[in-house]
Design an enzyme around this catalytic site. Structure first.
Site, PDB file in Angstrom:
ATOM      1  N   LYS A  57       3.394  10.271   8.238  1.00  0.00           N
ATOM      2  CA  LYS A  57       2.975   9.718   9.539  1.00  0.00           C
ATOM      3  C   LYS A  57       3.789  10.273  10.713  1.00  0.00           C
ATOM      4  O   LYS A  57       3.681  11.442  11.020  1.00  0.00           O
ATOM      5  CB  LYS A  57       3.017   8.200   9.484  1.00  0.00           C
ATOM      6  CG  LYS A  57       1.931   7.670   8.513  1.00  0.00           C
ATOM      7  CD  LYS A  57       1.493   6.271   8.826  1.00  0.00           C
ATOM      8  CE  LYS A  57       0.587   5.722   7.772  1.00  0.00           C
ATOM      9  NZ  LYS A  57      -0.726   5.354   8.170  1.00  0.00           N
TER      10      LYS A  57
ATOM     11  N   TYR B 216       0.859  -1.193   0.000  1.00  0.00           N
ATOM     12  CA  TYR B 216       0.000   0.000   0.000  1.00  0.00           C
ATOM     13  C   TYR B 216       0.888   1.234   0.000  1.00  0.00           C
ATOM     14  O   TYR B 216       1.773   1.371   0.854  1.00  0.00           O
ATOM     15  CB  TYR B 216      -0.894  -0.009   1.247  1.00  0.00           C
ATOM     16  CG  TYR B 216      -1.844   1.162   1.318  1.00  0.00           C
ATOM     17  CD1 TYR B 216      -2.882   1.283   0.413  1.00  0.00           C
ATOM     18  CD2 TYR B 216      -1.700   2.142   2.297  1.00  0.00           C
ATOM     19  CE1 TYR B 216      -3.756   2.371   0.468  1.00  0.00           C
ATOM     20  CE2 TYR B 216      -2.570   3.222   2.362  1.00  0.00           C
ATOM     21  CZ  TYR B 216      -3.596   3.325   1.441  1.00  0.00           C
ATOM     22  OH  TYR B 216      -4.466   4.389   1.509  1.00  0.00           O
TER      23      TYR B 216
ATOM     24  N   ASP C 125       9.385   3.820   0.115  1.00  0.00           N
ATOM     25  CA  ASP C 125       8.214   4.375   0.783  1.00  0.00           C
ATOM     26  C   ASP C 125       8.416   4.175   2.282  1.00  0.00           C
ATOM     27  O   ASP C 125       8.144   3.110   2.824  1.00  0.00           O
ATOM     28  CB  ASP C 125       6.941   3.675   0.294  1.00  0.00           C
ATOM     29  CG  ASP C 125       5.701   4.192   1.020  1.00  0.00           C
ATOM     30  OD1 ASP C 125       5.852   4.963   1.994  1.00  0.00           O
ATOM     31  OD2 ASP C 125       4.584   3.818   0.619  1.00  0.00           O
TER      32      ASP C 125
END
Ligand SMILES: Cc1ncc(COP(=O)(O)O)c(C=O)c1O
Length: 458
Positions: A283, A153, A255
């Site tokens: 995040k 993801y 990522d």
């Protein structure tokens, strides 16, 4: 649904009537009654009232030790004093200008000091970071195709929404997976440009480079796959991707939306000693505020400098968010914090391993940085397809059982993992382990009887 699971869900329902009511009221106005698809689950999500440090309270006043931490975005914990102070100070000076200001450079310096990059651009979400990283790679190489790993993801932009959680009847052969759209609304030609490799199988990516010579702009990979619990890269895998990208003139994009803050000061780049071409962060770097970044060496970012690749955003480098980010880098993501978190995580993982062994549960516990997970599998998950073999009801039994015992062990959904924050204490870890020790024998019994039932049915 089996009896013990039903009993845990009944307890949950009894404890959280206000959340059920809130969901009912919200549903006519918000699709699924929630603000993001990941927040919906049966019978209803917990609606939160407030949070402080390592704890949150729901609308009914139940308190939970929070190891969800906003899907891993809050290694700082809730309302970290340094972050709150920095934001409060900044708040009165104006919240947004769409003009340069003096917090951009110091935060870029912090990132360049920790990661093997020379220039940074900021955004507000992980989605934005990976989207711009991919555009940069495409712009620099003049190629259209990218490779992502099956099950990974990388956010919700079109290029990333391919083979996110493909079903068995769609995903094709194990060494050359199909490109499966993860949503309606994705243009076919876009989906075609996203090729799908297999995590921990270098050959699958190598074959894509052979099949599409000089057409692949980038390989985007989460260095530890954290959307299938926790799936570690095997020795040599990330280095192999590095070499393949170099050989074929493609960019390697890490990522690090999840790993960037939580694995080490320099994220997965430091942890695995690999130098990708582009790093994506989000995040936990924001300390509770929407901060994201993509960063690379100057030669690549010059494509933006020279107006070849376009990047912009009204909310980019919002001063409040930058103040939060700066406080987070300087006062939260410190060497002492990593020591504290590694210590707590080791205690939590080792404690789980002991309880698993004692209870007879067929499972393992795994940790990396401040993340960890209970994995309900007989052997270590290597890729997405291994992960799909989960006994979902058993996992639900675990999650609701823990929540009923006052511990939010991780986000709901079995593809997630726990996060430990700097606000958590040894006592919080003990409470987490006590809750699991209390629940584990019932999980082991349920697992055993379900396996027996499956065996009898065959
Ligand atoms: C690895 C990874 N990349 C990208 C994203 C997208 O980030 P955001 O939800 O901030 O858009 C996520 C979100 O969970 C993620 O886990």
């Amino acid at each position: 649904m089996y009896e013990e699971l039903r009993a845990e869900i009944e307890t949950y329902t009894r404890r959280t009537p206000r959340s059920a009511e809130a969901l009912k009221k919200a549903s006519p106005r918000l699709p699924l009654g929630v603000g993001s698809n990941f927040r919906t689950y049966e019978p209803h999500a917990i609606f939160v009232r407030d949070g402080q440090g390592g704890r949150i309270r729901d609308l009914d006043g139940n308190e939970y030790i929070d190891f969800n931490l906003c899907f891993g975005a809050l290694m700082a914990g809730h309302c970290h004093p340094a972050v709150v102070r920095a934001v409060e100070e900044r708040l009165r000076l104006g919240t947004m200008f769409g003009m340069p200001h003096n917090l951009e450079l110091p935060l870029a310096e912090e990132i360049c000091a920790r990661f093997p990059v020379e220039m940074v651009r900021f955004g507000s979400s992980g989605t934005e970071a990976t989207m711009h990283a991919i555009r940069l790679a495409r712009g620099v190489t003049g190629r259209d195709k990218i490779v992502k790993m099956e099950g990974a993801y990388h956010g919700v932009h079109d290029s990333a929404m391919v083979s996110v959680k493909p079903k068995a009847d769609q995903y094709g052969s194990a060494d050359a997976p199909n490109q499966v759209p993860a949503s309606a609304g994705l243009p076919g030609p876009t989906v075609e440009q996203t090729l799908v490799g297999v995590f921990n199988d270098l050959g699958s990516t190598e074959r894509l480079f052979a099949r599409y010579p000089n057409q692949i702009a980038a390989v985007i990979v989460e260095p530890i796959m954290m959307n299938v619990g926790i799936c570690m890269p095997e020795k040599g895998y990330l280095q192999g991707l590095r070499e393949l990208c170099t050989k074929h003139g493609a960019c390697l994009i890490f990522d690090e939306v999840k790993t960037g803050a939580k694995l080490a000061r320099g994220g997965a780049c430091e942890y695995f000693q690999i130098k990708p071409d582009i790093v994506c962060l989000a995040k936990s770097i924001g300390g509770g505020f929407p901060l994201a970044a993509f960063a690379a060496r100057r030669e690549l970012m010059d494509a933006i400098t020279h107006f070849k690749v376009f990047h912009a955003g009204t909310y980019g480098t919002n001063p409040l968010v930058m103040a939060a980010g700066l406080a987070t880098f300087r006062e939260v993501l410190t060497p002492e914090a990593y020591e504290h978190l590694n210590h707590l995580n080791k205690k939590l993982v080792d404690g789980h391993a002991k309880i698993i062994q004692k209870s007879g549960l067929v499972a393992y516990a795994i940790g990396a940085g401040s993340n960890g997970a209970l994995m309900l599998y007989p052997k270590e998950v290597r890729n997405y397809r291994d992960w799909t073999a989960i006994d979902v009801d058993l996992w639900r039994h675990y999650w609701f059982g823990m929540v009923n015992r006052g511990v939010l062990p991780q986000p709901h959904w079995w593809d997630e993992q726990w996060t430990i924050s700097v606000a958590h204490t040894e006592a919080d870890i003990d409470r987490h382990l006590d809750a699991f020790a209390d629940l584990a024998p019932a999980l082991a019994r349920a697992q055993q009887s379900r396996q027996v039932a499956v065996a009898a049915a065959h």
